[in-house]
Scaffold this active site. Structure first.
Site, mmCIF file in Angstrom:
data_model
loop_
_atom_site.group_PDB
_atom_site.id
_atom_site.type_symbol
_atom_site.label_atom_id
_atom_site.label_comp_id
_atom_site.label_asym_id
_atom_site.label_seq_id
_atom_site.Cartn_x
_atom_site.Cartn_y
_atom_site.Cartn_z
ATOM 1 C CG HIS A 1 -1.927 -0.993 1.352
ATOM 2 N ND1 HIS A 1 -2.073 -1.767 2.478
ATOM 3 C CD2 HIS A 1 -2.892 -1.393 0.487
ATOM 4 C CE1 HIS A 1 -3.088 -2.597 2.300
ATOM 5 N NE2 HIS A 1 -3.594 -2.396 1.103
ATOM 6 C CE LYS B 1 -12.230 -6.474 4.352
ATOM 7 N NZ LYS B 1 -11.453 -5.696 3.410
ATOM 8 N NE ARG C 1 -2.957 -7.642 -4.539
ATOM 9 C CZ ARG C 1 -3.670 -7.938 -3.481
ATOM 10 N NH1 ARG C 1 -3.091 -8.096 -2.335
ATOM 11 N NH2 ARG C 1 -4.973 -8.085 -3.570
ATOM 12 C CB SER D 1 -4.436 -6.363 4.786
ATOM 13 O OG SER D 1 -4.032 -5.067 4.447
#
Length: 164
Positions: A17, A41, A90, A129
């Site tokens: 990040h 979440k 990514r 993460s």
């Protein structure tokens, strides 16, 4: 003034990040790092903690402001005078997902915002993460994944969660 937004959960913020944020900060006058709060979440860190961790690792970048938000990104951008969305990529699967979001955001904003994709640096292609949380859960080495300023807080949270 060109204002951009880089949004994410940052639970916790990783070196991947940070890399995208540093690179994005060179493309605009002001970069708002928006810490998302999604009610659906489950997070390791509270919204306030995620914001604090994010501010801590980005404190040396002068044109950054860290804010929190919930709801639609487009609404947040309108409130903050932003016209660019920055997204890191990514893999090809990220691109497909992010492209759909970019088109959706552009439609909702009546064409008033654009999305810029920044590819992850090679050393962070695998990093997320969730990978960091998994490594922390098993007391693995975090130095390659996290800024040293927040490693102790992530380790402490992992220990706390392992006790539950």
């Amino acid at each position: 003034m060109k204002v951009a937004v880089y949004a994410g959960s940052f639970d916790p913020i990783t070196k991947g990040h940070q890399d995208v944020i540093k690179r994005a900060s060179k493309l605009c006058d002001k970069l708002i790092v928006a810490v998302l709060n999604n009610k659906n979440k489950k997070y390791w860190f509270s919204l306030e903690e995620r914001k604090e961790l994010t501010e801590k690792v980005l404190e040396d970048i002068p044109n950054i402001e860290v804010l929190d938000f919930s709801g639609l990104l487009v609404t947040f951008m309108e409130k903050n005078g932003a016209e660019l969305v920055i997204r890191g990529l990514r893999a090809v699967s990220d691109y497909e997902y992010e492209l759909a979001l970019a088109y959706g955001n552009q439609e909702i904003a009546d064409g008033e915002i654009e999305t810029i994709f920044i590819p992850a640096s090679k050393e962070y292609l695998y990093l997320s993460s969730s990978v960091v949380r998994e490594v922390a859960t098993y007391d693995g080495k975090l130095e390659k994944f996290l800024d040293e300023k927040i490693i102790s807080q992530v380790r402490e949270r992992a220990k706390l969660l392992n006790r539950e």
